[in-house]
Design a protein around this motif. Structure first.
Motif, PDB file in Angstrom:
ATOM      1  N   LEU A  60      19.201 -37.485  11.372  1.00 56.75           N
ATOM      2  CA  LEU A  60      19.434 -37.819   9.964  1.00 56.75           C
ATOM      3  C   LEU A  60      19.581 -39.325   9.834  1.00 56.75           C
ATOM      4  O   LEU A  60      20.350 -39.946  10.566  1.00 56.75           O
ATOM      5  N   ASP A  61      18.865 -39.911   8.898  1.00 57.85           N
ATOM      6  CA  ASP A  61      18.933 -41.353   8.690  1.00 57.85           C
ATOM      7  C   ASP A  61      19.405 -41.611   7.266  1.00 57.85           C
ATOM      8  O   ASP A  61      18.721 -41.277   6.303  1.00 57.85           O
ATOM      9  N   PHE A  62      20.597 -42.190   7.140  1.00 55.08           N
ATOM     10  CA  PHE A  62      21.164 -42.524   5.835  1.00 55.08           C
ATOM     11  C   PHE A  62      20.944 -44.000   5.494  1.00 55.08           C
ATOM     12  O   PHE A  62      21.410 -44.472   4.476  1.00 55.08           O
ATOM     13  N   SER A  63      20.263 -44.735   6.346  1.00 52.71           N
ATOM     14  CA  SER A  63      20.077 -46.174   6.178  1.00 52.71           C
ATOM     15  C   SER A  63      18.765 -46.462   5.461  1.00 52.71           C
ATOM     16  O   SER A  63      17.813 -45.695   5.537  1.00 52.71           O
ATOM     17  N   ASP A  64      18.705 -47.613   4.800  1.00 51.32           N
ATOM     18  CA  ASP A  64      17.471 -48.061   4.157  1.00 51.32           C
ATOM     19  C   ASP A  64      16.609 -48.906   5.089  1.00 51.32           C
ATOM     20  O   ASP A  64      15.489 -49.250   4.750  1.00 51.32           O
ATOM     21  N   GLU A  65      17.123 -49.244   6.252  1.00 44.54           N
ATOM     22  CA  GLU A  65      16.382 -50.082   7.198  1.00 44.54           C
ATOM     23  C   GLU A  65      15.238 -49.295   7.828  1.00 44.54           C
ATOM     24  O   GLU A  65      15.364 -48.115   8.107  1.00 44.54           O
ATOM     25  N   THR A  66      14.106 -49.973   8.050  1.00 46.53           N
ATOM     26  CA  THR A  66      12.957 -49.314   8.671  1.00 46.53           C
ATOM     27  C   THR A  66      12.829 -49.637  10.154  1.00 46.53           C
ATOM     28  O   THR A  66      11.994 -49.059  10.844  1.00 46.53           O
TER      29      THR A  66
ATOM     30  N   LEU B  22      15.206 -51.221  13.830  1.00 48.57           N
ATOM     31  CA  LEU B  22      16.507 -51.494  14.437  1.00 48.57           C
ATOM     32  C   LEU B  22      16.332 -52.702  15.345  1.00 48.57           C
ATOM     33  O   LEU B  22      15.885 -52.565  16.487  1.00 48.57           O
ATOM     34  N   ASP B  23      16.590 -53.884  14.802  1.00 48.30           N
ATOM     35  CA  ASP B  23      16.407 -55.133  15.552  1.00 48.30           C
ATOM     36  C   ASP B  23      15.016 -55.205  16.184  1.00 48.30           C
ATOM     37  O   ASP B  23      14.858 -55.537  17.350  1.00 48.30           O
ATOM     38  N   GLY B  24      13.987 -54.834  15.397  1.00 47.18           N
ATOM     39  CA  GLY B  24      12.607 -54.877  15.866  1.00 47.18           C
ATOM     40  C   GLY B  24      12.102 -53.580  16.468  1.00 47.18           C
ATOM     41  O   GLY B  24      10.907 -53.417  16.677  1.00 47.18           O
ATOM     42  N   LEU B  25      12.984 -52.643  16.755  1.00 51.20           N
ATOM     43  CA  LEU B  25      12.605 -51.349  17.324  1.00 51.20           C
ATOM     44  C   LEU B  25      12.266 -50.391  16.181  1.00 51.20           C
ATOM     45  O   LEU B  25      13.050 -50.239  15.250  1.00 51.20           O
ATOM     46  N   PRO B  26      11.093 -49.740  16.205  1.00 51.07           N
ATOM     47  CA  PRO B  26      10.742 -48.818  15.127  1.00 51.07           C
ATOM     48  C   PRO B  26      11.720 -47.649  15.036  1.00 51.07           C
ATOM     49  O   PRO B  26      12.180 -47.139  16.055  1.00 51.07           O
ATOM     50  N   VAL B  27      12.022 -47.246  13.812  1.00 47.37           N
ATOM     51  CA  VAL B  27      12.900 -46.100  13.561  1.00 47.37           C
ATOM     52  C   VAL B  27      12.038 -44.970  13.013  1.00 47.37           C
ATOM     53  O   VAL B  27      11.313 -45.151  12.034  1.00 47.37           O
ATOM     54  N   ARG B  28      12.103 -43.804  13.640  1.00 48.67           N
ATOM     55  CA  ARG B  28      11.317 -42.641  13.236  1.00 48.67           C
ATOM     56  C   ARG B  28      12.260 -41.449  13.033  1.00 48.67           C
ATOM     57  O   ARG B  28      12.396 -40.603  13.900  1.00 48.67           O
ATOM     58  N   PRO B  29      12.935 -41.381  11.883  1.00 51.97           N
ATOM     59  CA  PRO B  29      13.894 -40.294  11.664  1.00 51.97           C
ATOM     60  C   PRO B  29      13.191 -38.960  11.410  1.00 51.97           C
ATOM     61  O   PRO B  29      12.066 -38.922  10.904  1.00 51.97           O
ATOM     62  N   LEU B  30      13.863 -37.883  11.781  1.00 53.37           N
ATOM     63  CA  LEU B  30      13.349 -36.559  11.434  1.00 53.37           C
ATOM     64  C   LEU B  30      13.565 -36.297   9.955  1.00 53.37           C
ATOM     65  O   LEU B  30      12.707 -35.719   9.284  1.00 53.37           O
ATOM     66  N   TYR B  31      14.729 -36.732   9.422  1.00 57.48           N
ATOM     67  CA  TYR B  31      15.033 -36.586   7.999  1.00 57.48           C
ATOM     68  C   TYR B  31      15.655 -37.875   7.499  1.00 57.48           C
ATOM     69  O   TYR B  31      16.551 -38.406   8.130  1.00 57.48           O
ATOM     70  N   ARG B  32      15.170 -38.376   6.367  1.00 56.66           N
ATOM     71  CA  ARG B  32      15.747 -39.577   5.767  1.00 56.66           C
ATOM     72  C   ARG B  32      16.387 -39.172   4.441  1.00 56.66           C
ATOM     73  O   ARG B  32      15.736 -38.595   3.577  1.00 56.66           O
ATOM     74  N   ILE B  33      17.670 -39.474   4.297  1.00 57.36           N
ATOM     75  CA  ILE B  33      18.425 -39.151   3.092  1.00 57.36           C
ATOM     76  C   ILE B  33      18.958 -40.451   2.523  1.00 57.36           C
ATOM     77  O   ILE B  33      19.715 -41.156   3.191  1.00 57.36           O
ATOM     78  N   ARG B  34      18.544 -40.767   1.329  1.00 59.08           N
ATOM     79  CA  ARG B  34      19.011 -41.992   0.674  1.00 59.08           C
ATOM     80  C   ARG B  34      20.410 -41.771   0.133  1.00 59.08           C
ATOM     81  O   ARG B  34      20.619 -40.928  -0.737  1.00 59.08           O
ATOM     82  N   ALA B  35      21.355 -42.495   0.667  1.00 61.48           N
ATOM     83  CA  ALA B  35      22.747 -42.391   0.212  1.00 61.48           C
ATOM     84  C   ALA B  35      22.948 -43.377  -0.934  1.00 61.48           C
ATOM     85  O   ALA B  35      22.569 -44.536  -0.834  1.00 61.48           O
ATOM     86  N   THR B  36      23.525 -42.913  -2.014  1.00 62.68           N
ATOM     87  CA  THR B  36      23.831 -43.808  -3.124  1.00 62.68           C
ATOM     88  C   THR B  36      25.087 -44.589  -2.790  1.00 62.68           C
ATOM     89  O   THR B  36      26.029 -44.051  -2.205  1.00 62.68           O
ATOM     90  N   ARG B  37      25.099 -45.832  -3.148  1.00 62.64           N
ATOM     91  CA  ARG B  37      26.260 -46.677  -2.875  1.00 62.64           C
ATOM     92  C   ARG B  37      26.803 -47.190  -4.182  1.00 62.64           C
ATOM     93  O   ARG B  37      26.071 -47.520  -5.089  1.00 62.64           O
TER      94      ARG B  37
END
Length: 59
Positions: free
Chosen positions: A33-39, A41-56
């Motif tokens: 689960l990825d709650f972050s808006d970042e694509t 991680l310090d240059g490392l690609p992020v490939r989440p199974l599920y991306r959930i946009r958390a409202t702030r």
């Protein structure tokens, strides 16, 4: 790197640092689960199974 979830990225960055200190270069970071808006991680690609946009903040 496989992780349960990513919110702030602190755990992911610690895991990345540990691997790099051991001279292990990960190919991607995969949170279930990825709650972050970042694509990346310090240059490392992020490939989440599920991306959930958390409202702030308030509505």
């Amino acid at each position: 790197m496989l992780d349960e979830f990513r919110a702030s990225g602190h755990t992911a960055r610690a895991m990345l640092s540990l691997l790099l200190n051991r001279e292990i270069q990960p190919v991607a970071y995969i949170p279930i689960l990825d709650f972050s808006d970042e694509t990346d991680l310090d240059g490392l690609p992020v490939r989440p199974l599920y991306r959930i946009r958390a409202t702030r903040g308030g509505v």
